[in-house]
Design a protein around this motif. Structure first.
Motif, short mmCIF file in Angstrom:
data_model
loop_
_atom_site.label_atom_id
_atom_site.label_comp_id
_atom_site.label_asym_id
_atom_site.label_seq_id
_atom_site.Cartn_x
_atom_site.Cartn_y
_atom_site.Cartn_z
N ARG A 1 0.81 -1.22 0.00
CA ARG A 1 0.00 0.00 0.00
C ARG A 1 0.84 1.27 0.00
NH1 ARG A 1 -3.85 -0.44 4.98
NH2 ARG A 1 -4.60 1.69 4.72
N GLU B 1 -0.09 4.23 -5.81
CA GLU B 1 -1.36 4.38 -6.51
C GLU B 1 -1.80 3.18 -7.31
OE1 GLU B 1 -1.23 8.08 -8.59
OE2 GLU B 1 -1.08 9.19 -6.69
N ASP B 2 -0.82 2.34 -7.72
CA ASP B 2 -1.23 1.18 -8.53
C ASP B 2 -1.78 0.03 -7.69
OD1 ASP B 2 1.18 0.67 -7.38
OD2 ASP B 2 2.05 -0.36 -9.12
N ALA C 1 -4.57 -1.73 -5.61
CA ALA C 1 -6.04 -1.59 -5.63
C ALA C 1 -6.62 -0.90 -4.39
CB ALA C 1 -6.67 -2.97 -5.82
N ASN D 1 -5.67 1.38 -2.73
CA ASN D 1 -5.52 2.84 -2.73
C ASN D 1 -6.36 3.53 -3.80
OD1 ASN D 1 -3.69 2.87 -0.61
ND2 ASN D 1 -1.96 2.48 -1.97
N GLN D 2 -7.02 2.74 -4.64
CA GLN D 2 -7.78 3.35 -5.74
C GLN D 2 -9.19 3.72 -5.28
OE1 GLN D 2 -7.17 0.33 -8.68
NE2 GLN D 2 -5.01 0.88 -8.92
N GLN E 1 -12.17 3.64 -6.43
CA GLN E 1 -13.34 2.77 -6.61
C GLN E 1 -13.40 1.61 -5.62
OE1 GLN E 1 -10.74 3.01 -8.67
NE2 GLN E 1 -10.52 1.26 -10.04
N TYR E 2 -12.29 1.35 -4.91
CA TYR E 2 -12.30 0.23 -3.95
C TYR E 2 -12.37 0.69 -2.50
CZ TYR E 2 -10.99 -2.33 -8.12
OH TYR E 2 -10.96 -2.85 -9.38
N GLN E 3 -12.50 1.99 -2.29
CA GLN E 3 -12.63 2.46 -0.92
C GLN E 3 -13.90 1.85 -0.32
OE1 GLN E 3 -10.03 4.11 0.46
NE2 GLN E 3 -9.21 3.65 -1.57
N GLU F 1 -12.31 -5.99 -11.31
CA GLU F 1 -11.19 -5.19 -11.84
C GLU F 1 -11.69 -4.11 -12.81
OE1 GLU F 1 -7.51 -8.40 -11.43
OE2 GLU F 1 -8.59 -8.25 -13.32
#
Lengths: 196, 468
Positions: free
Chosen positions: A47, A56-57, A59, A61-62, A64-66, A134
Motif C-alpha cells: 500500500r 497508486e497502482d 487496488a 488505494n484506488q 473505486q475500492y474504498q 477489476e
C-alpha cells in the motif's frame, strides 16, 4: 466474537496467489500488545512506498475500492506465519468475507475465530468475479445461512462451508466457553493419563 | 494385532478428550510453548474473562522474536521492550516458567524445546508460531496456532482440531556428499509446491530420513509448513532416543527405559496406509538455492532462474523476478549477495554452525558482504564457543551474535536494507521478510558460508573440506 449471518459489500480484487501473512501484516507491526488498530497497517508494504506515501497502482488505494469489504484473491491465501494479526488487520480494515480457491490451514482457523467468512470457490467462477471487480465497482451479497452468493445481476452461486464452521460464525460462539462445557472430560483425561 | 496405524493416528487417538459427529475433535495438549509476540492478547483475554492458566506446568515461555542480538541491554524499540516486559509480567501473574533474555535456557523456542527435552515422541505440542512443526522431528504431533488458540490452550489445555489427512513423503535413496537436510526439504517443496501439504500432516519416511541426525530432521520438519502442512513428523528410532537421553525434562534410569520403549512403539506400523504418498529420490538432489519469493521457487545450484514463457503462473514468476531484481534464465552462480545470515529455527543448531565453520575455516568473507551468525540458543552459543567456532567465524569476518530469531524476520535491529540481497539459512523468502525491499535466497549453512566467501552463489561441493 460477533455473530455474522450475511454480508453485502464492495469487492476488492487481488489477483495474486500465495498471499502470505507477511504481506497481509508485515512484522514491524507485530509488536503491539493489543488486538485492535491493525487495519491501518494492512498490506502495508504493497500500500505504501518507503516514505509512507500511498502506492497508486495498488487496488486498495484506488478510489473505486474504498470501503470494500469482500476480498477476492488467488489460491493459498494466508500462507506462512501463524500471526493472528493478519485476520485482525483484515477485520479491522473492514473485510468481512474473503473468497479464494484455497486457504492456508492456520489462517483459515484464525479467520474463523474472528468472525470472518472464508469461502472456497472454484477458479472459473472466481476469475469471472475477479474480472468484473477489476473493471468496475462490483458488489456481492453473501447469505451464510443458505450458503449462497448473489452478484449484482441477480446470479446466485452456491458455496460449501463445513456445517460446524457455519454454526460458529452465525452464533458468534466463544470457543473457550464451549470447551469448558466439557471440563469434566478434560479432568477425567488428565486423571487417566500421566499428564498430572 | 489391530489394523496397522501411522504414528499420526496413534498420537491423535491417544489425545482425543471429546468427540462428536460432524465436529472437530477436542485434543489434549501435552506441551504449550509461548513467546512474546503472539501471546500478549491471549493473556489479556484470560484477564478480561477472569480465567486462569489450566496447566502452567505444561506451559513454557521464552523470548526470541524481538530480542537484541548485539547487546542484550540495548533495546532501541520501546514497543519491542514493552512486549518483552509484558511476557515477563504475564508469566509471573499466571505462574509460567520463563527463560527470559538473560536466562541460560533462552533461545529460539523451537531450538530450546528439543534441547531441554520438553519435546518428546508422542506428545502433542503447540505454540503460537508456524514453525512449531520443527518438534515433529521427534515423532511429536506439533503445530502452530493463532493467538485465539493460544488463549484457548492456556485456559483449557485442549484444542479443537479436525482430524488431518495423512501424507507420506517418501525419500528414497541417499543424499550425496555436500547435500544437506536443507537441500532435501527445499527440493521437496520445489518439486511439489507450497501447498501440497495443506490439510495434511506429513510423515517423512525412507532411508535418507533414517540416516539424518536429529538436527537434520528438525530442519526437515521445520519447513513442513512451507509445503502447506501444519505439522510434519518423523517416526522415532534409536537416533531419537539417544538424542533425548539425559536431557533436563526427560526421565532418567528405569523410567527412561520404559518411556524409550513406548517411544519406539509409536513408529508407524508396517503396512499402515496413508491418504496420500509422494516420492522423491535423494540421489538426484543437488544443493538448492531459492530465486523467488516463496520457498517453492527454488532450483539446484547449477540451474538458472525460469524463463517466463516456459512456466505456468507467468504473472507470479514475473512479479517474483521483478521483486528479486533478477533476469529470466539467469544462472544462479551469477547472483551476487551482500548479506549472509546463518541462524533461525531452521539452521542455527550446533551441527549447522560446525558445518558452516568447516567451509569458513582459514578463509575470509568477501569485501562488501555483511555476514552474521546467530546461534539458536544461549546453550548452542556456549557449546560453539567451547570448541572455538566463534573464532573461526570472527577471524573470517563474520559477526558472532547472541541467540534469537534475528534476521529471519527482522523484528529486532537485524534487517537487510531495501534492495539488499541475502544468502540466508532461514525458512521464508517472502517479500520484505528480512526487511522492507530485502531480497532473500534460502540455502543450507554450507551454501551460505561458501557464498559469504565468494560474494556470489557457488556449488559448495567444489570447496575443499566439505563435510559428509
Amino acid at each position: 466474537m460477533e455473530a455474522i449471518k450475511e454480508h453485502k459489500g464492495l469487492v476488492l480484487p487481488l489477483d495474486r496467489s500465495n498471499i502470505d501473512t507477511d504481506q497481509i501484516i508485515p512484522k514491524q507491526f507485530l509488536k503491539r500488545i493489543e488486538r485492535t488498530g491493525f487495519g491501518q497497517y494492512l498490506f502495508y508494504n504493497w500500500r505504501f512506498d518507503d516514505d509512507g506515501n500511498p502506492q497508486e497502482d495498488f487496488a486498495l488505494n484506488q478510489p473505486q475500492y474504498q470501503k470494500s469489504s469482500i476480498l477476492i484473491a488467488g489460491e493459498n491465501f494466508g500462507c506462512g506465519s501463524s500471526r493472528e494479526h493478519a485476520p485482525w488487520a483484515l477485520d479491522d480494515y473492514g473485510f468481512k468475507v474473503i473468497i479464494a480457491p484455497s486457504f492456508a490451514d492456520i489462517f483459515y482457523n484464525n479467520a474463523l475465530k474472528n468472525g470472518i467468512i472464508l469461502i472456497k470457490m472454484e477458479e472459473e467462477q472466481l476469475n469471472k468475479w475477479m474480472l468484473k471487480a477489476e473493471e468496475s465497482s462490483f458488489v456481492l451479497s453473501v447469505d451464510l445461512k443458505n450458503q449462497q452468493i448473489t452478484d449484482d445481476t441477480g446470479n446466485v452461486i452456491d458455496f460449501e462451508i463445513p456445517e460446524y464452521h457455519k454454526e460458529k460464525l452465525m452464533n458468534g460462539w466463544d470457543d473457550i466457553a464451549l470447551t469448558l462445557l466439557q471440563e469434566d472430560k478434560i479432568t477425567a483425561y488428565e486423571n487417566l493419563t500421566s499428564v498430572n | 494385532m489391530g489394523k496397522p496405524e501411522t504414528i499420526i493416528e496413534k498420537i491423535w487417538n491417544k489425545h482425543v478428550v471429546h468427540q462428536e459427529a460432524g465436529k472437530p475433535d477436542l485434543l489434549y495438549i501435552d506441551q504449550h510453548l509461548v513467546h512474546e509476540v503472539t501471546s500478549p492478547q491471549a493473556f489479556e483475554g484470560l484477564r478480561i474473562a477472569n480465567r486462569k492458566v489450566r496447566r502452567p506446568d505444561l506451559t513454557y515461555a521464552t523470548m526470541d522474536h524481538n530480542v537484541p542480538t548485539k547487546d542484550r541491554h540495548v533495546i532501541k524499540d520501546e514497543i519491542s521492550k514493552k512486549q518483552m516486559e509484558t511476557l515477563k509480567k504475564n508469566c509471573e501473574d499466571f505462574g509460567i516458567k520463563l527463560a527470559d533474555m538473560f536466562h541460560p535456557d533462552q533461545g529460539i523456542v523451537h531450538v530450546i524445546g528439543p534441547q531441554l527435552g520438553l519435546t518428546q515422541p508422542g506428545k502433542t505440542i503447540v505454540c503460537g508460531d508456524s514453525h512449531t512443526s520443527t518438534h515433529g522431528a521427534f515423532g511429536a504431533l506439533a503445530f502452530g496456532i493463532g493467538t485465539s488458540e493460544v488463549e484457548h490452550v492456556l485456559a483449557t489445555q485442549t484444542i479443537w482440531q479436525e482430524k488431518p489427512k495423512t501424507l507420506n513423503v517418501k525419500v528414497e535413496g541417499n543424499l550425496g556428499p555436500g547435500v544437506t537436510a536443507k537441500d532435501l526439504i527445499l527440493a521437496i517443496i520445489g518439486k511439489f509446491g507450497v501447498r501440497f501439504g495443506t490439510g495434511y500432516v506429513m510423515e517423512f519416511t525412507g532411508e535418507a530420513i533414517r540416516k539424518l541426525s536429529m538436527e537434520g530432521r528438525m530442519t526437515i520438519c521445520n519447513m513442513s509448513i512451507e509445503g502447506g502442512a501444519r505439522a510434519g513428523l518423523i517416526s522415532p528410532d534409536q537416533t531419537t532416543v539417544d538424542y533425548l537421553e539425559g536431557r533436563e525434562y526427560v526421565p532418567s534410569g528405569k523410567e527412561f527405559e520404559k518411556v524409550a520403549t513406548e517411544w519406539l512403539d509409536l513408529a508407524t506400523d508396517d503396512g499402515a496406509e496413508y491418504d496420500e504418498t509422494v516420492i522423491i529420490h535423494a540421489d538426484e538432489i543437488e544443493p538448492q538455492v531459492t530465486w523467488g519469493t516463496n520457498p517453492g521457487m527454488c532450483v539446484p545450484i547449477g540451474g538458472s532462474t525460469p524463463i517466463i514463457a516456459d512456466v505456468d503462473h507467468k504473472e507470479d514468476v514475473k512479479r517474483a523476478l521483478e521483486y528479486m531484481g533478477l533476469a529470466e534464465n539467469q544462472p544462479i552462480t551469477s547472483i551476487e549477495i551482500d548479506h549472509v545470515f546463518i541462524g533461525s529455527c531452521t539452521n542455527s543448531r550446533l551441527s549447522d554452525l560446525q558445518k558452516a565453520a568447516s567451509i569458513i575455516q582459514g578463509r575470509k568473507v568477501k569485501d562488501g558482504v555483511k555476514a552474521i551468525v546467530v546461534p539458536g540458543s544461549f546453550s548452542v552459543k556456549l557449546q560453539a564457543e567451547k570448541i572455538g567456532l566463534d573464532h573461526v567465524f570472527t577471524e573470517a569476518g563474520f559477526e558472532w551474535r547472541e541467540s534469537g530469531c534475528s534476521m529471519c524476520l527482522g523484528m529486532n535491529d537485524d534487517i537487510v536494507p531495501p534492495g539488499g540481497r541475502c544468502a540466508s539459512t532461514s525458512n521464508r523468502n517472502f517479500e520484505g521478510r528480512q526487511g522492507n525491499g530485502a531480497r532473500t535466497h534460502l540455502v543450507s549453512p554450507e551454501m551460505a558460508a561458501a557464498a559469504a566467501i565468494e560474494g556470489h552463489f557457488v556449488d559448495v561441493r567444489q570447496f575443499a573440506g566439505v563435510p559428509n
